[in-house]
Design a protein around this motif. Sequence first.
Motif, mmCIF file in Angstrom:
data_model
loop_
_atom_site.group_PDB
_atom_site.id
_atom_site.type_symbol
_atom_site.label_atom_id
_atom_site.label_comp_id
_atom_site.label_asym_id
_atom_site.label_seq_id
_atom_site.Cartn_x
_atom_site.Cartn_y
_atom_site.Cartn_z
ATOM 1 N N GLY A 95 -31.894 -3.660 3.179
ATOM 2 C CA GLY A 95 -32.743 -4.055 2.060
ATOM 3 C C GLY A 95 -31.903 -4.264 0.811
ATOM 4 O O GLY A 95 -30.742 -3.877 0.749
ATOM 5 N N PHE B 115 -36.867 -11.726 1.160
ATOM 6 C CA PHE B 115 -37.242 -10.348 0.872
ATOM 7 C C PHE B 115 -38.541 -10.362 0.094
ATOM 8 O O PHE B 115 -38.880 -11.343 -0.567
ATOM 9 C CB PHE B 115 -36.142 -9.658 0.048
ATOM 10 C CG PHE B 115 -34.850 -9.513 0.798
ATOM 11 C CD1 PHE B 115 -34.613 -8.403 1.583
ATOM 12 C CD2 PHE B 115 -33.881 -10.490 0.726
ATOM 13 C CE1 PHE B 115 -33.426 -8.275 2.281
ATOM 14 C CE2 PHE B 115 -32.694 -10.378 1.418
ATOM 15 C CZ PHE B 115 -32.469 -9.262 2.192
ATOM 16 N N VAL C 34 -36.563 -6.713 4.067
ATOM 17 C CA VAL C 34 -36.381 -8.061 4.597
ATOM 18 C C VAL C 34 -37.625 -8.466 5.382
ATOM 19 O O VAL C 34 -38.258 -7.650 6.043
ATOM 20 C CB VAL C 34 -35.106 -8.149 5.470
ATOM 21 C CG1 VAL C 34 -35.227 -7.318 6.726
ATOM 22 C CG2 VAL C 34 -34.784 -9.585 5.824
ATOM 23 N N SER D 33 -28.637 -7.084 5.306
ATOM 24 C CA SER D 33 -30.043 -7.431 5.117
ATOM 25 C C SER D 33 -30.965 -6.360 5.685
ATOM 26 O O SER D 33 -32.064 -6.162 5.179
ATOM 27 C CB SER D 33 -30.348 -8.775 5.773
ATOM 28 O OG SER D 33 -30.319 -8.664 7.177
#
Length: 98
Positions: free
Chosen positions: A26, A6, A38, A23
């Motif tokens: 975020g 990230f 991501v 994911s």
Amino acid sequence: MPIYDFACAEHGLFTERMSYEASLAGVPCPHCGAPAGVLPALPLVSTLSSGLRRAERRAEASSAEPRLVKRGHLPSCGCNLCQKKAPPTSRRWMLGQC
């Protein structure tokens, strides 16, 4: 579970271990709590076919210094190298020397 990278605008890169669905949403930055998206993952080169791996290796090797390629001549080229005649097949001065 897979590991995802990230990017925080202030603190840079960090990694988290989570599911794919989580994911995509975020995660907050561990330092400031700002939302971080991501980063796209690079494909695994080892899963490419052998032809694609060879092409990638060739492109990588020639990216800094290209290979020297010699020019090929066509039969009707007309240059001095292509106008050489083949040696004669019969040599009269060699008769009887064997």
